[in-house]
Design a protein around this motif. Structure first.
Motif, PDB file in Angstrom:
ATOM      1  N   GLN A  84     -25.352  16.173 -30.292  1.00  0.00           N
ATOM      2  CA  GLN A  84     -23.985  16.566 -30.566  1.00  0.00           C
ATOM      3  C   GLN A  84     -23.319  17.182 -29.401  1.00  0.00           C
ATOM      4  O   GLN A  84     -22.167  16.869 -29.187  1.00  0.00           O
ATOM      5  CB  GLN A  84     -24.361  17.781 -31.607  1.00  0.00           C
ATOM      6  CG  GLN A  84     -24.874  17.346 -32.664  1.00  0.00           C
ATOM      7  CD  GLN A  84     -24.978  18.690 -33.891  1.00  0.00           C
ATOM      8  OE1 GLN A  84     -23.900  19.258 -34.468  1.00  0.00           O
ATOM      9  NE2 GLN A  84     -25.996  19.072 -34.177  1.00  0.00           N
ATOM     10  N   THR A 107     -30.965  15.832 -41.130  1.00  0.00           N
ATOM     11  CA  THR A 107     -29.763  15.018 -41.453  1.00  0.00           C
ATOM     12  C   THR A 107     -28.696  15.540 -40.748  1.00  0.00           C
ATOM     13  O   THR A 107     -27.571  14.924 -40.611  1.00  0.00           O
ATOM     14  CB  THR A 107     -29.978  14.834 -42.999  1.00  0.00           C
ATOM     15  OG1 THR A 107     -31.089  14.238 -43.271  1.00  0.00           O
ATOM     16  CG2 THR A 107     -28.645  13.745 -43.290  1.00  0.00           C
ATOM     17  N   ALA A 108     -28.444  17.019 -41.015  1.00  0.00           N
ATOM     18  CA  ALA A 108     -27.229  17.541 -40.686  1.00  0.00           C
ATOM     19  C   ALA A 108     -26.983  17.217 -39.138  1.00  0.00           C
ATOM     20  O   ALA A 108     -25.868  17.026 -38.759  1.00  0.00           O
ATOM     21  CB  ALA A 108     -27.151  18.975 -41.162  1.00  0.00           C
ATOM     22  N   LEU A 110     -27.946  14.726 -37.314  1.00  0.00           N
ATOM     23  CA  LEU A 110     -27.812  13.250 -37.065  1.00  0.00           C
ATOM     24  C   LEU A 110     -26.313  13.027 -37.588  1.00  0.00           C
ATOM     25  O   LEU A 110     -25.558  12.194 -36.938  1.00  0.00           O
ATOM     26  CB  LEU A 110     -28.861  12.374 -37.797  1.00  0.00           C
ATOM     27  CG  LEU A 110     -30.253  12.718 -37.413  1.00  0.00           C
ATOM     28  CD1 LEU A 110     -30.873  11.598 -38.269  1.00  0.00           C
ATOM     29  CD2 LEU A 110     -30.363  12.307 -35.885  1.00  0.00           C
ATOM     30  N   ASP A 111     -25.830  13.473 -38.883  1.00  0.00           N
ATOM     31  CA  ASP A 111     -24.581  13.105 -39.353  1.00  0.00           C
ATOM     32  C   ASP A 111     -23.443  13.751 -38.268  1.00  0.00           C
ATOM     33  O   ASP A 111     -22.435  12.937 -38.147  1.00  0.00           O
ATOM     34  CB  ASP A 111     -24.393  13.825 -40.612  1.00  0.00           C
ATOM     35  CG  ASP A 111     -25.078  13.230 -41.896  1.00  0.00           C
ATOM     36  OD1 ASP A 111     -25.703  11.971 -41.589  1.00  0.00           O
ATOM     37  OD2 ASP A 111     -25.272  13.758 -43.050  1.00  0.00           O
ATOM     38  N   ARG A 112     -23.852  14.581 -37.808  1.00  0.00           N
ATOM     39  CA  ARG A 112     -22.592  15.312 -36.688  1.00  0.00           C
ATOM     40  C   ARG A 112     -22.652  14.375 -35.529  1.00  0.00           C
ATOM     41  O   ARG A 112     -21.431  14.294 -34.872  1.00  0.00           O
ATOM     42  CB  ARG A 112     -23.030  16.813 -36.527  1.00  0.00           C
ATOM     43  CG  ARG A 112     -21.981  17.347 -35.522  1.00  0.00           C
ATOM     44  CD  ARG A 112     -20.705  17.634 -36.277  1.00  0.00           C
ATOM     45  NE  ARG A 112     -19.617  18.255 -35.345  1.00  0.00           N
ATOM     46  CZ  ARG A 112     -18.637  18.033 -35.437  1.00  0.00           C
ATOM     47  NH1 ARG A 112     -18.084  17.398 -36.313  1.00  0.00           N
ATOM     48  NH2 ARG A 112     -17.589  18.690 -34.662  1.00  0.00           N
ATOM     49  N   ARG A 114     -23.163  11.337 -35.191  1.00  0.00           N
ATOM     50  CA  ARG A 114     -22.093  10.070 -35.504  1.00  0.00           C
ATOM     51  C   ARG A 114     -20.821  10.743 -35.666  1.00  0.00           C
ATOM     52  O   ARG A 114     -19.995   9.696 -35.293  1.00  0.00           O
ATOM     53  CB  ARG A 114     -22.542   9.629 -36.877  1.00  0.00           C
ATOM     54  CG  ARG A 114     -24.086   8.835 -36.938  1.00  0.00           C
ATOM     55  CD  ARG A 114     -24.395   8.266 -38.288  1.00  0.00           C
ATOM     56  NE  ARG A 114     -25.711   7.509 -38.442  1.00  0.00           N
ATOM     57  CZ  ARG A 114     -26.679   8.391 -38.782  1.00  0.00           C
ATOM     58  NH1 ARG A 114     -26.533   9.450 -39.477  1.00  0.00           N
ATOM     59  NH2 ARG A 114     -27.929   7.624 -39.072  1.00  0.00           N
ATOM     60  N   ALA A 115     -20.419  11.901 -36.635  1.00  0.00           N
ATOM     61  CA  ALA A 115     -18.957  12.171 -36.691  1.00  0.00           C
ATOM     62  C   ALA A 115     -18.451  12.567 -35.173  1.00  0.00           C
ATOM     63  O   ALA A 115     -17.109  12.358 -35.028  1.00  0.00           O
ATOM     64  CB  ALA A 115     -18.972  13.458 -37.498  1.00  0.00           C
ATOM     65  N   ASP A 310     -30.062  21.763 -42.074  1.00  0.00           N
ATOM     66  CA  ASP A 310     -29.820  21.272 -43.497  1.00  0.00           C
ATOM     67  C   ASP A 310     -29.984  22.340 -44.257  1.00  0.00           C
ATOM     68  O   ASP A 310     -31.090  23.064 -44.226  1.00  0.00           O
ATOM     69  CB  ASP A 310     -30.921  20.083 -43.570  1.00  0.00           C
ATOM     70  CG  ASP A 310     -30.633  18.883 -42.784  1.00  0.00           C
ATOM     71  OD1 ASP A 310     -29.692  18.345 -42.534  1.00  0.00           O
ATOM     72  OD2 ASP A 310     -31.801  18.095 -42.673  1.00  0.00           O
TER      73      ASP A 310
END
Length: 320
Positions: A84, A107-108, A110-112, A114-115, A310
C-alpha cells in the motif's frame, strides 16, 4: 559508536523527503491503559496517515530516489502494508508499481493496494514465496526490487519515528517495537541507542512467527518452515543476515508472545484507547500483559505500527 548500516545524518535528512502526512504522528500518555497494565504507557500512533501504517516513511525515500534516477517502475513483495505504501508513494511520483502478495493476505490490504493503482500479483504460499516471485519479476523486467528491511531506505525511513520519540514530551525508559523483517526495530533502535542509550529497546514477535527473535538470541540466522499467527505483518520465515547484524547492535531483548495476548492487546486498545489496530500493532501491549512484573512502575512506549485489518476478522477476535 554503533556499527550498523544506518546513519543518523541520513535519517535526519530523510525528514525533508518524506511527505509531512507521515511525520510527527501523535505521541501521548494513555492513562486508561496504564491503569490496566500497571505501568505508565505512551503510545506512538503510526496509523494516522494515508496508508494507515509506518511503512510510508520508508517508501517515500525509495520512490523519491527512483524518481530522481529517472526510473519508471518498481516491484516489491508485501504482506500488505508495504505494498500500500509503495503504491501511494509511487503514484505520486509517476512510478508503475507492482506488488506481489500471498493470496492469504488480508483482503482489506489487497483491495487497498489495487485501489491505489498498483499491479497486484498473488501467489500461493506465504510472504517468503512472494519475495521470491518479486525477485523474479525484477530480473525479468529489469526494474528495481524493493526489499523491506534489506533496503536501507526502509530502515532509515522508519528510523524517523525514533527521532520523534527521542524529542517527544513523554520521557520513557523502555520502548516496545513489533519485530518482523526488522526495518522498524533496527531503525528506531539505532536512533534511540545513539541519542538515548539508557532507553531499553525490546522487540516483540509472535510465538507463531519466531524466526527473527530466535536468530537474535542465537546470534545467527535461524529459519522456520512455517508461521502460524494472526499478526500477518510480522510473519516472516527467513531473516536477512545484514538486518540481524544491525538488530544485534541496537536491541536489548527480543521476546515472543502468544496469540491470546495479542488479541487481548487489541481488545484493550479498542476498549481503553478507542483505537482499532491490526495484530502487529498490539504486540507491545501483549508483551506487558505476559510479563507485568518486568514492566511494573516503568514508563513504556509502544509503537502502534498499523491499522489495516479485515473488519470481519477483527470483530471475531475482539468479541471473544
Amino acid at each position: 559508536m554503533l556499527n550498523t548500516r544506518l546513519n543518523l545524518d541520513r535519517i535526519r535528512a530523510a525528514r525533508q523527503v518524506i511527505d509531512p502526512s507521515f511525520l510527527d504522528t501523535p505521541l501521548y500518555e494513555c492513562d486508561a491503559l496504564a491503569g490496566h497494565l500497571g505501568c505508565t504507557v505512551s503510545i506512538k500512533l503510526e496509523t494516522a496517515n494515508p496508508v494507515r501504517s509506518f511503512k510510508g516513511r520508508g517508501t517515500e525515500l525509495v520512490a523519491s530516489l527512483l524518481a530522481d534516477q529517472g526510473r519508471s517502475a518498481v516491484v516489491c513483495a508485501s504482506a500488505g502494508n508495504l505494498g500500500q505504501a509503495l503504491a501511494w508513494s509511487g503514484r505520486r511520483r509517476g512510478l508503475d508499481v507492482t506488488v506481489v502478495a500471498s493470496r492469504r493476505a488480508p483482503t482489506a490490504k489487497l483491495d487497498r493496494i489495487r485501489a491505489l493503482g498498483a499491479e497486484l500479483e498473488l501467489v500461493e504460499g506465504d510472504f517468503d514465496t512472494a519475495r521470491e516471485q518479486a525477485a523474479t519479476i525484477a530480473r525479468q523486467r529489469g526494474i528495481r526490487l524493493v526489499e523491506d528491511s534489506l533496503d536501507i531506505e526502509t530502515c532509515e525511513g522508519a528510523a524517523t519515528i525514533g527521532l520523534e520519540l527521542a524529542t517527544g514530551t513523554p520521557t520513557f525508559d523502555t520502548v516496545l517495537i513489533a519485530l518482523g523483517g526488522g526495518a522498524m526495530a533496527t531503525g528506531v533502535g539505532h536512533v534511540l541507542k545513539t541519542l538515548l542509550p539508557a532507553v531499553e529497546v525490546i522487540c516483540v514477535q509472535p510465538l507463531g512467527a519466531p524466526a527473527m527473535t530466535r536468530s537474535w538470541h542465537e546470534r545467527r540466522v535461524i529459519t522456520t518452515d512455517s508461521t502460524d499467527t494472526i499478526a500477518d505483518g510480522v510473519a516472516g520465515r527467513h531473516p536477512i543476515p545484514a538486518v540481524l547484524d544491525d538488530l544485534l547492535q541496537v536491541a536489548d531483548d527480543a521476546v515472543l508472545v502468544q496469540e491470546t495476548s495479542i488479541i487481548a492487546g487489541m481488545r484493550m486498545l479498542l476498549e481503553h484507547a478507542g483505537l482499532v489496530v491490526e495484530p502487529s500493532a498490539a504486540l507491545g501491549v501483549a508483551a506487558v500483559l505476559e510479563d507485568p512484573d518486568r514492566f511494573a512502575g516503568r514508563h513504556v512506549a509502544t509503537i502502534l505500527c498499523g491499522s489495516n485489518v479485515d473488519l470481519d476478522a477483527y470483530h471475531r477476535w475482539v468479541r471473544r
